[in-house]
Structures are given as C-alpha cells and as structure tokens.
Design an enzyme around this catalytic site. Structure first.
Site, PDB file in Angstrom:
ATOM      1  N   GLU A   1      38.844  28.606  44.947  1.00 14.54           N
ATOM      2  CA  GLU A   1      38.615  27.326  44.284  1.00 14.54           C
ATOM      3  C   GLU A   1      39.842  26.421  44.364  1.00 14.54           C
ATOM      4  OE1 GLU A   1      35.645  26.996  40.858  1.00 14.54           O
ATOM      5  OE2 GLU A   1      37.579  26.861  39.831  1.00 14.54           O
TER       6      GLU A   1
ATOM      7  N   HIS B   1      34.446  53.110  54.834  1.00 16.58           N
ATOM      8  CA  HIS B   1      33.234  53.707  55.381  1.00 16.58           C
ATOM      9  C   HIS B   1      32.126  52.671  55.549  1.00 16.58           C
ATOM     10  CE1 HIS B   1      34.763  57.878  54.905  1.00 16.58           C
ATOM     11  NE2 HIS B   1      35.488  57.282  53.966  1.00 16.58           N
TER      12      HIS B   1
ATOM     13  N   LYS C   1      25.772  21.618  41.074  1.00 17.85           N
ATOM     14  CA  LYS C   1      25.310  21.281  39.723  1.00 17.85           C
ATOM     15  C   LYS C   1      24.444  20.024  39.736  1.00 17.85           C
ATOM     16  CE  LYS C   1      29.305  23.276  37.312  1.00 17.85           C
ATOM     17  NZ  LYS C   1      30.439  23.002  36.403  1.00 17.85           N
TER      18      LYS C   1
END
Length: 446
Positions: free
Chosen positions: A287, A308, A422
């Site tokens: 951010e 793995h 948003k």
C-alpha cells in the site's frame, strides 16, 4: 537487550553498483523523513511514536485490557487492513500455535477477528460461536463507515446487547476512532463507550504501536510496554543516516535490487508463528509503494512448508525475485528429536538434536541454493520471538518503508488506489449519494 541484525552480503553480490549509487539518495530520503520535508509529511505521527508513548497511556490500555480479560471469554477485534493486521501479527507470533483449540481460561480470553472480510458464512459462524458466551468488542475505525467493519460491528453489537442488555454491553465495547469526528465517534459519545484515539497523523498501516494494536495485544495478555520499548530502541538506532543504519541498509538494498530488475520481494520465514507478520508486512509495503506504476511487489512464503509448493518456482523460475529472510536466533522451547531402535525412517542421525538445529540447517541450505540459483538474499535475524524483538522489527520495517518509498519517488503515506474499488462497490449497491456512479457503472455491465 540485543538488537535485530541485517546481512546483505548475498544481495550486494547482485547489485553492488546500484547499491553504492544509492548512498546519496538514501541519505536524502532519511533526512526528508526525519525533518518532515517529503511528500506525505502530515502522516509522520508514527515516526517518534515509540519514544513519545507515555507510561500513562500504556497504563490506561492495560487497565482496559484487564477489565475485558476479567469479563470476557472472547474479545472480538473488529477492523480491516492496518486496523487489525498489526495486532494479529504480534498476537500470532507470541501465542501457542494451538491456542485456538484450547477452551478459554479465566482472565485469558481468546482474541477473534471480524470486519476484515465480507464473508457471510464467516460472520454467521462467528456469531454462532458467540451465542451464550461472554464476549467483548474492540472496534477500530477512524470513520465508522468502512463497509467491512461496519457490517461486523452492527451484527456483533446487536448480538451483545441482546445477550447481556444494553447497559452491561456499554462496559464490553471499546471504540478506537477519531478524536472528534466520524460515525463511530458519534456513536461512542452517545452510548458512553470507552474510547481511544487514532492519531490524525498516523495512517492505518503504521498504527500498530498506537491503541489500534496495543489494546488487542494487551487483551491477549502480552507486555505492550516491552513492545514499545523495542520500537523505541530501534527508533534511536535508526535516527541518523549512516552506512551502518539497518533501516538505511535495507531500504537501499531493496531499491538497488529493484533497479537491477528484481521486481518481486518475497518475505521468507522459517517459523510458522510469523505467518501473520508477513501479512502485515505485505500491506505495509504494497500500500505504501505501489503507486505511479512503480513499486516492488510484496509476496511471502512460510518455509519449509512452501518449499514443497513454491520452492521449484523460487529456485528455477523467472529471475525477477529477491528474498528477505526472517530468522529467529533463539527459540523459547528446547525440543529434540528422539532416537528409535528400528530407525525405519532413517533419521536416527538427527537423534538428540534440537528441532531448531534441523530447521536452521534447512534455512541455511535453502538460502545457499537460492543464491546459487540467482535469487539475491537479505537476511534479518531476531534475537528471540518476544515483545521486545517484535517491537524492534515493526519499527524497522515501518521506517525502512518510508525511506524506501522516498528513494523510489512515491508518496509512501497515501493510498489513492484503494478508493477505486470502494466507489464501484458503493455504486453497484446503490449507496445514497452515488447515483451518478451507479448509472455509469450499470452502463458498463449491460
């Protein structure tokens, strides 16, 4: 107290020329940060926060935590992003790995999290768990209107008030919010909830050393004074530009590697307790630096587990990555490999060795293999996994993030891109005041 250590030997090999060329820009960035002359300087409240945190504030937070610990079997921390990740990182790092499977003990509540997603099943299952239980709420939001925590708080507040009554619920809700404005501040003042302030000049991802992080951590039973002390010591250690300043070294090295074409930084830990610390780190750097089409992409792996699954790609994939490895020098528990008479599994050669010794050799072997495979490696060592060391590490990464962002040429303290989703979400849901946006977005999805 011992300090965290940084070793860039196996990264410098790949980008020494770039690292040396960044000495002056790093000093300039450090100076701009300390003097408050760079972009986003109105959000530097975290910079001297550790040394300025008063004994009274710590005592007040501990008193509130003690009240909740006395009254609750569960404390739900409601927040999203920096409003919960820092606390969860510290609590997870310090907790018993299987604490979730033990029943709550008197004066030792379980810390649960809500408001970090919009999962319908998650919220319904959380409320089912809390049916008939003694629980409290720590709700964290500057505005009180952020969708995810607002939904969770409405649900859980309603449940709490129905279970214990509105008057009793007042003592079980704590709001951490703006000092004067916002919906949550208004609600808290009207209802008489205890409150703590999120400083105006501290952004969410830098807020773990404010009440945002300190109260949930104290509710979990950990020593927030030691956490702040570790951060304060790192604040002093990193105060002045220097080739030995660990903050400057890390910020310079990662930007040097970026200039050399290493666009992805993988934060590696060899202790599963550090998983959520990596999640906090990813938000902090993603951010802060991902702007203007710039920025190192922050990723993380838990090793040896992810060797793995991701090990092949790290070892032999596209050479656009570098690693920053977190290592804990001294585990808290001495646990050893037993001997077995049949030795059918072939590991008697390890009998009597500490499991951490096996882990450390896996770490060293992996680092050597990755460096030889073309992956630069920055190595950071914590003296121990305790409050003091975590406080150091939190402040180290916070300050290095500011310096690194300035070297990169972005404002590390804003997040304009976060608002785009948003606006679209509000438009799609028909939120009042978004009528034009609703019409625009509907025309795009027809």
């Amino acid at each position: 107290m011992k300090s965290i250590e940084i070793n860039i030997e196996h990264a410098l090999y790949f980008a020494e020329k770039q690292y040396n060329a960044l000495e002056a820009p790093a000093v300039e960035a450090m100076t701009a940060l300390e003097k408050g002359t760079g972009e986003g300087a109105d959000f530097l409240g975290w910079l001297h926060l550790p040394s300025e945190t008063s004994d009274k504030l710590i005592a007040d937070i501990n008193a509130t935590a003690a009240r909740l610990r006395e009254a609750c079997d569960y404390v739900v921390c409601i927040g999203i992003g920096g409003s919960y990740l820092g606390a969860r990182a510290v609590i997870s790092a310090l907790s018993d790995s299987f604490s979730d499977f033990y029943a709550p003990a008197p004066k030792n509540p379980k810390i649960l999290y809500a408001g970090q997603n919009i999962g319908e099943e998650y919220l319904a299952e959380l409320q089912k768990l809390l049916e008939g239980k003694k629980f409290g709420i720590v709700v964290i939001s500057k505005s009180g209107t952020t969708t995810e925590p607002a939904i969770a708080f409405r649900l859980l507040r309603d449940q709490l008030e129905k279970q214990v009554g509105k008057d009793a619920a007042k003592n079980l809700i704590v709001a951490i919010t703006d000092a004067k404005k916002g919906a949550l501040r208004t609600m808290a003042d009207q209802e008489g909830w205890e409150t703590y302030v999120i400083p105006d000049n501290v952004g969410g991802r830098f807020s773990v050393l404010t009440p945002v992080g300190l109260l949930p951590i104290a509710c979990a039973g950990y020593d927030i004074a030691k956490l702040v002390a570790g951060a304060a010591d790192m604040e002093r250690t990193s105060a002045h530009p220097s080739p030995e300043n660990p903050v400057e070294v890390y910020a310079r090295m990662r930007n040097a590697l970026y200039q050399d074409g290493k666009k992805i930084e993988i934060l590696v830990n060899f202790d599963p307790k550090l998983h959520y610390f990596s999640e906090w780190w990813k938000q902090l750097y993603g951010e802060s630096e991902g702007k203007n089409h710039k920025g190192i992409f922050p990723a993380s792996v838990d090793l040896t587990t992810d060797l793995h699954s991701m090990g092949q790609w790290i070892q032999d994939g596209e050479r656009t990555i570098f690693e920053t490895v977190l290592s804990v020098k001294k585990p808290a528990i001495d646990h050893r490999v037993p001997e077995n008479a049949s030795n059918l599994d072939g590991i008697n050669y390890l009998a009597g060795k500490r499991i951490d010794e096996v882990n450390k050799m896996a770490e060293l072997g992996t680092r050597i293999a990755h460096v030889e495979g073309g992956v630069p490696n920055i190595h950071i060592t914590l003296p121990a996994l305790d409050e003091y060391s975590l406080g150091q590490l939190i402040y180290f990464f916070e300050k290095a993030c500011g310096v690194s962002g300035y070297i990169l040429g972005v404002n590390p303290f804003n997040q304009p891109g976060v608002e785009d989703y948003k606006r679209n979400m509000f438009a799609l849901l028909g939120k009042p005041g978004y009528e034009k946006e609703t019409a625009d977005i509907q025309s795009k999805i027809k």
